[in-house]
Design a protein around this motif. Structure first.
Motif, PDB file in Angstrom:
ATOM      1  N   MET A   1       0.832  -1.193   0.000  1.00  0.00           N
ATOM      2  CA  MET A   1       0.000   0.000   0.000  1.00  0.00           C
ATOM      3  C   MET A   1       0.875   1.254   0.000  1.00  0.00           C
ATOM      4  O   MET A   1       1.852   1.344   0.742  1.00  0.00           O
ATOM      5  N   LYS A   2       0.492   2.217  -0.840  1.00  0.00           N
ATOM      6  CA  LYS A   2       1.227   3.478  -0.875  1.00  0.00           C
ATOM      7  C   LYS A   2       0.893   4.352   0.335  1.00  0.00           C
ATOM      8  O   LYS A   2       1.746   5.058   0.869  1.00  0.00           O
ATOM      9  N   ASP A   3      -0.367   4.318   0.744  1.00  0.00           N
ATOM     10  CA  ASP A   3      -0.782   5.099   1.911  1.00  0.00           C
ATOM     11  C   ASP A   3      -0.258   4.476   3.192  1.00  0.00           C
ATOM     12  O   ASP A   3      -0.036   3.269   3.283  1.00  0.00           O
ATOM     13  N   SER A   4      -0.099   5.294   4.203  1.00  0.00           N
ATOM     14  CA  SER A   4       0.280   4.799   5.530  1.00  0.00           C
ATOM     15  C   SER A   4      -0.856   3.980   6.120  1.00  0.00           C
ATOM     16  O   SER A   4      -2.039   4.269   5.916  1.00  0.00           O
ATOM     17  N   ILE A   5      -0.514   2.952   6.879  1.00  0.00           N
ATOM     18  CA  ILE A   5      -1.538   2.148   7.543  1.00  0.00           C
ATOM     19  C   ILE A   5      -2.351   2.986   8.512  1.00  0.00           C
ATOM     20  O   ILE A   5      -3.528   2.723   8.755  1.00  0.00           O
ATOM     21  N   GLN A   6      -1.723   4.041   9.050  1.00  0.00           N
ATOM     22  CA  GLN A   6      -2.429   4.896  10.005  1.00  0.00           C
ATOM     23  C   GLN A   6      -3.588   5.660   9.364  1.00  0.00           C
ATOM     24  O   GLN A   6      -4.444   6.198  10.083  1.00  0.00           O
ATOM     25  N   LYS A   7      -3.628   5.703   8.034  1.00  0.00           N
ATOM     26  CA  LYS A   7      -4.761   6.336   7.358  1.00  0.00           C
ATOM     27  C   LYS A   7      -6.030   5.517   7.548  1.00  0.00           C
ATOM     28  O   LYS A   7      -7.131   6.078   7.592  1.00  0.00           O
ATOM     29  N   TYR A   8      -5.870   4.212   7.671  1.00  0.00           N
ATOM     30  CA  TYR A   8      -7.021   3.315   7.682  1.00  0.00           C
ATOM     31  C   TYR A   8      -7.274   2.622   9.017  1.00  0.00           C
ATOM     32  O   TYR A   8      -8.372   2.120   9.249  1.00  0.00           O
ATOM     33  N   PHE A   9      -6.268   2.543   9.883  1.00  0.00           N
ATOM     34  CA  PHE A   9      -6.409   1.849  11.168  1.00  0.00           C
ATOM     35  C   PHE A   9      -5.734   2.639  12.278  1.00  0.00           C
ATOM     36  O   PHE A   9      -4.780   3.384  12.036  1.00  0.00           O
ATOM     37  N   LYS A  10      -6.236   2.445  13.467  1.00  0.00           N
ATOM     38  CA  LYS A  10      -5.522   2.887  14.666  1.00  0.00           C
ATOM     39  C   LYS A  10      -4.720   1.674  15.153  1.00  0.00           C
ATOM     40  O   LYS A  10      -5.291   0.739  15.709  1.00  0.00           O
ATOM     41  N   VAL A  11      -3.433   1.706  14.892  1.00  0.00           N
ATOM     42  CA  VAL A  11      -2.579   0.572  15.240  1.00  0.00           C
ATOM     43  C   VAL A  11      -2.297   0.612  16.742  1.00  0.00           C
ATOM     44  O   VAL A  11      -1.858   1.636  17.281  1.00  0.00           O
ATOM     45  N   GLY A  12      -2.561  -0.509  17.402  1.00  0.00           N
ATOM     46  CA  GLY A  12      -2.385  -0.556  18.848  1.00  0.00           C
ATOM     47  C   GLY A  12      -1.599  -1.771  19.292  1.00  0.00           C
ATOM     48  O   GLY A  12      -1.198  -2.619  18.491  1.00  0.00           O
ATOM     49  N   THR A  13      -1.387  -1.840  20.597  1.00  0.00           N
ATOM     50  CA  THR A  13      -0.797  -3.031  21.194  1.00  0.00           C
ATOM     51  C   THR A  13      -1.475  -3.291  22.529  1.00  0.00           C
ATOM     52  O   THR A  13      -2.048  -2.382  23.141  1.00  0.00           O
ATOM     53  N   ILE A  14      -1.418  -4.536  22.942  1.00  0.00           N
ATOM     54  CA  ILE A  14      -2.046  -4.945  24.200  1.00  0.00           C
ATOM     55  C   ILE A  14      -0.972  -4.909  25.271  1.00  0.00           C
ATOM     56  O   ILE A  14      -0.045  -5.716  25.263  1.00  0.00           O
ATOM     57  N   GLN A  15      -1.084  -3.963  26.161  1.00  0.00           N
ATOM     58  CA  GLN A  15      -0.001  -3.650  27.082  1.00  0.00           C
ATOM     59  C   GLN A  15       0.470  -4.845  27.894  1.00  0.00           C
ATOM     60  O   GLN A  15       1.669  -5.110  27.978  1.00  0.00           O
ATOM     61  N   TRP A  16      -0.453  -5.586  28.478  1.00  0.00           N
ATOM     62  CA  TRP A  16      -0.033  -6.681  29.358  1.00  0.00           C
ATOM     63  C   TRP A  16       0.552  -7.862  28.599  1.00  0.00           C
ATOM     64  O   TRP A  16       1.251  -8.687  29.176  1.00  0.00           O
ATOM     65  N   LEU A  28       3.455   1.589  30.332  1.00  0.00           N
ATOM     66  CA  LEU A  28       2.466   2.545  29.841  1.00  0.00           C
ATOM     67  C   LEU A  28       3.170   3.771  29.262  1.00  0.00           C
ATOM     68  O   LEU A  28       2.826   4.249  28.173  1.00  0.00           O
ATOM     69  N   LYS A  29       4.165   4.285  29.979  1.00  0.00           N
ATOM     70  CA  LYS A  29       4.915   5.438  29.475  1.00  0.00           C
ATOM     71  C   LYS A  29       5.607   5.109  28.153  1.00  0.00           C
ATOM     72  O   LYS A  29       5.636   5.930  27.231  1.00  0.00           O
ATOM     73  N   ALA A  30       6.156   3.894  28.052  1.00  0.00           N
ATOM     74  CA  ALA A  30       6.847   3.494  26.829  1.00  0.00           C
ATOM     75  C   ALA A  30       5.899   3.521  25.633  1.00  0.00           C
ATOM     76  O   ALA A  30       6.260   3.991  24.545  1.00  0.00           O
ATOM     77  N   ILE A  31       4.682   3.022  25.821  1.00  0.00           N
ATOM     78  CA  ILE A  31       3.709   3.007  24.728  1.00  0.00           C
ATOM     79  C   ILE A  31       3.225   4.425  24.424  1.00  0.00           C
ATOM     80  O   ILE A  31       3.089   4.809  23.248  1.00  0.00           O
ATOM     81  N   CYS A  32       2.992   5.215  25.451  1.00  0.00           N
ATOM     82  CA  CYS A  32       2.550   6.596  25.251  1.00  0.00           C
ATOM     83  C   CYS A  32       3.582   7.408  24.467  1.00  0.00           C
ATOM     84  O   CYS A  32       3.226   8.319  23.705  1.00  0.00           O
ATOM     85  N   LYS A  33       4.854   7.085  24.638  1.00  0.00           N
ATOM     86  CA  LYS A  33       5.936   7.815  23.964  1.00  0.00           C
ATOM     87  C   LYS A  33       6.213   7.316  22.553  1.00  0.00           C
ATOM     88  O   LYS A  33       6.949   7.954  21.801  1.00  0.00           O
ATOM     89  N   ASP A  34       5.646   6.192  22.174  1.00  0.00           N
ATOM     90  CA  ASP A  34       5.966   5.548  20.903  1.00  0.00           C
ATOM     91  C   ASP A  34       4.993   6.008  19.822  1.00  0.00           C
ATOM     92  O   ASP A  34       3.824   5.615  19.824  1.00  0.00           O
ATOM     93  N   PRO A  35       5.433   6.824  18.849  1.00  0.00           N
ATOM     94  CA  PRO A  35       4.512   7.342  17.833  1.00  0.00           C
ATOM     95  C   PRO A  35       4.015   6.285  16.849  1.00  0.00           C
ATOM     96  O   PRO A  35       3.128   6.572  16.041  1.00  0.00           O
ATOM     97  N   TYR A  36       4.559   5.064  16.930  1.00  0.00           N
ATOM     98  CA  TYR A  36       4.052   3.990  16.072  1.00  0.00           C
ATOM     99  C   TYR A  36       2.608   3.646  16.431  1.00  0.00           C
ATOM    100  O   TYR A  36       1.828   3.232  15.578  1.00  0.00           O
ATOM    101  N   PHE A  37       2.265   3.843  17.705  1.00  0.00           N
ATOM    102  CA  PHE A  37       0.961   3.406  18.187  1.00  0.00           C
ATOM    103  C   PHE A  37      -0.043   4.552  18.251  1.00  0.00           C
ATOM    104  O   PHE A  37       0.273   5.658  18.695  1.00  0.00           O
ATOM    105  N   ASP A  38      -1.257   4.236  17.810  1.00  0.00           N
ATOM    106  CA  ASP A  38      -2.389   5.154  17.903  1.00  0.00           C
ATOM    107  C   ASP A  38      -3.397   4.693  18.954  1.00  0.00           C
ATOM    108  O   ASP A  38      -4.343   5.412  19.263  1.00  0.00           O
TER     109      ASP A  38
END
Length: 295
Positions: A1-16, A28-38
Motif C-alpha cells: 500500500m502506498k498510503d500509511s496504515i495509520q490512514k485506515y487503522f488505529k494501530v495498537g498493542t495490548i499492554q499486558w 504505559l509510558k513506553a507506549i505513550c511515547k511511541d509514535p508507532y501506536f495510535d
C-alpha cells in the motif's frame, strides 16, 4: 500500500501482552511515547489509575479496555450456576466503570468454558450476561465487544467458531446496538478457520481487530493460544498470513478513513525472550505485510 496504515487503522498493542515483565506504569509510558501506536489496550492500574489517566490524557492514544484478564480462570459469564454467572456480570460492570474513568469507549471480554450437554443453556446464560452488561454500558454511552476464541484447544470458550459467533451477535443486535465482535488472526488457526471465512461470516458484527500468532501442531512448543512472536518455530502465522488477513479486510470494506478500526498486535514472550525485541519483530512484520499489500 502506498498510503500509511495509520490512514485506515488505529494501530495498537495490548499492554499486558507486550510487556508482561515490566512495571505497568513504566510500560504505559513506553507506549505513550511511541509514535508507532495510535491505540493502547489495557486492563487497569489499581491504585495507579489516576496517574495512568494523566498519562493517557496527554498521549492522544485511543484507549481500549480488555476485561479478559478479569474472567480467565476466575469467573464464567455463561456459567449454568446463576450465582457464578452473576459474579462474572458484576466484574464486567466494574470493568465498565474502570474503563470509563480511564477514557475507554468500550470493553472487550470473552465467553467462558462450556460442556456439550449444557451448550444451549450456556448460550442462553451468555446472552443474559451480555445483554445486562450492554444495557449498563449504554447508560454511559459505551460499547461491549466479545472476543472470539477457540472452542476446543486451549481457552475452550463457548464463542467459539465463527458461525456460532455470528448467531450470537445476531441475537445480541436484536436488543442492543452497542454490541460487537472482536476477531483475532491468532485465533483463526485455533478454530480451524481462515481469514476469509471468519471475516466474511462475521462481517456485519466486527468492531475491532487483533493480530498475532499461534502454534496448533500438537506436541510443539507454545501449542495453543499462547501468542508467540510472528514466525515462531512450528507456528501458523507470519508475514504471508498477515498479508492475507489485511487483503481480506480491504476486500470486505474495513479500510475506513473516517472512523478507523483498531488493529492491535497481540504478541507476547516465550522464555528467554526480550520485550522490546519481540515488539520490534511485530512492527517489522506489520510494516512488511502492509508494504506487500496491493493498492
Amino acid at each position: 500500500m502506498k498510503d500509511s496504515i495509520q490512514k485506515y487503522f488505529k494501530v495498537g498493542t495490548i499492554q499486558w501482552m507486550s510487556y508482561p515483565k515490566r512495571d505497568a506504569m513504566e510500560s504505559l509510558k513506553a507506549i505513550c511515547k511511541d509514535p508507532y501506536f495510535d491505540a493502547i489496550e489495557l486492563r487497569g492500574y489499581g491504585e495507579d489509575n489516576a496517574a495512568a489517566k494523566a498519562l493517557l490524557d496527554q498521549s492522544h492514544l485511543k484507549v481500549c479496555y480488555g476485561a479478559q484478564p478479569r474472567l480467565i480462570g476466575k469467573c464464567n459469564p455463561n456459567a449454568i450456576d446463576e450465582d457464578e454467572r452473576k459474579k462474572a456480570e458484576t466484574t464486567l460492570m466494574e470493568a465498565i466503570d474502570e474503563a470509563e474513568y480511564l477514557g475507554a469507549e468500550a470493553i472487550a471480554f470473552l465467553s467462558g468454558k462450556w460442556h456439550e450437554e449444557t451448550k444451549e443453556d450456556a448460550y442462553k446464560q451468555l446472552l443474559k450476561t451480555t445483554r445486562n452488561v450492554c444495557s449498563y454500558a449504554a447508560g454511559k454511552g459505551m460499547s461491549v465487544e466479545l472476543e472470539v476464541f477457540d472452542f476446543d484447544m486451549d481457552k475452550a470458550s463457548l464463542i467459539g467458531p465463527a458461525p456460532l459467533a455470528a448467531r450470537f451477535a445476531a441475537d445480541m443486535r436484536t436488543t442492543h446496538n452497542n454490541f460487537g465482535l472482536l476477531v483475532d488472526l491468532s485465533h483463526f488457526p485455533t478454530t480451524y478457520e481462515t481469514s476469509q471465512f471468519v471475516i466474511r461470516t462475521l462481517r456485519p458484527y466486527i468492531t475491532h481487530f487483533h493480530f498475532g500468532n499461534a502454534v496448533v501442531k500438537p506436541g510443539c512448543e507454545a501449542y495453543g493460544d499462547k501468542h508467540p512472536r510472528m514466525g515462531y518455530p512450528d507456528s501458523a502465522n507470519d508475514t504471508e498470513e498477515l498479508v492475507d488477513f489485511l487483503r481480506v479486510l480491504k476486500e470486505e470494506g474495513f479500510f475506513c478513513v473516517e472512523q478507523p478500526y483498531v488493529l492491535s498486535m497481540e504478541v507476547t514472550l516465550r522464555p528467554g525472550e526480550d520485550e522490546d525485541i519481540v515488539l520490534a519483530n511485530t512492527k517489522r512484520v506489520l510494516n512488511r505485510a502492509w508494504a506487500l499489500l496491493e493498492d
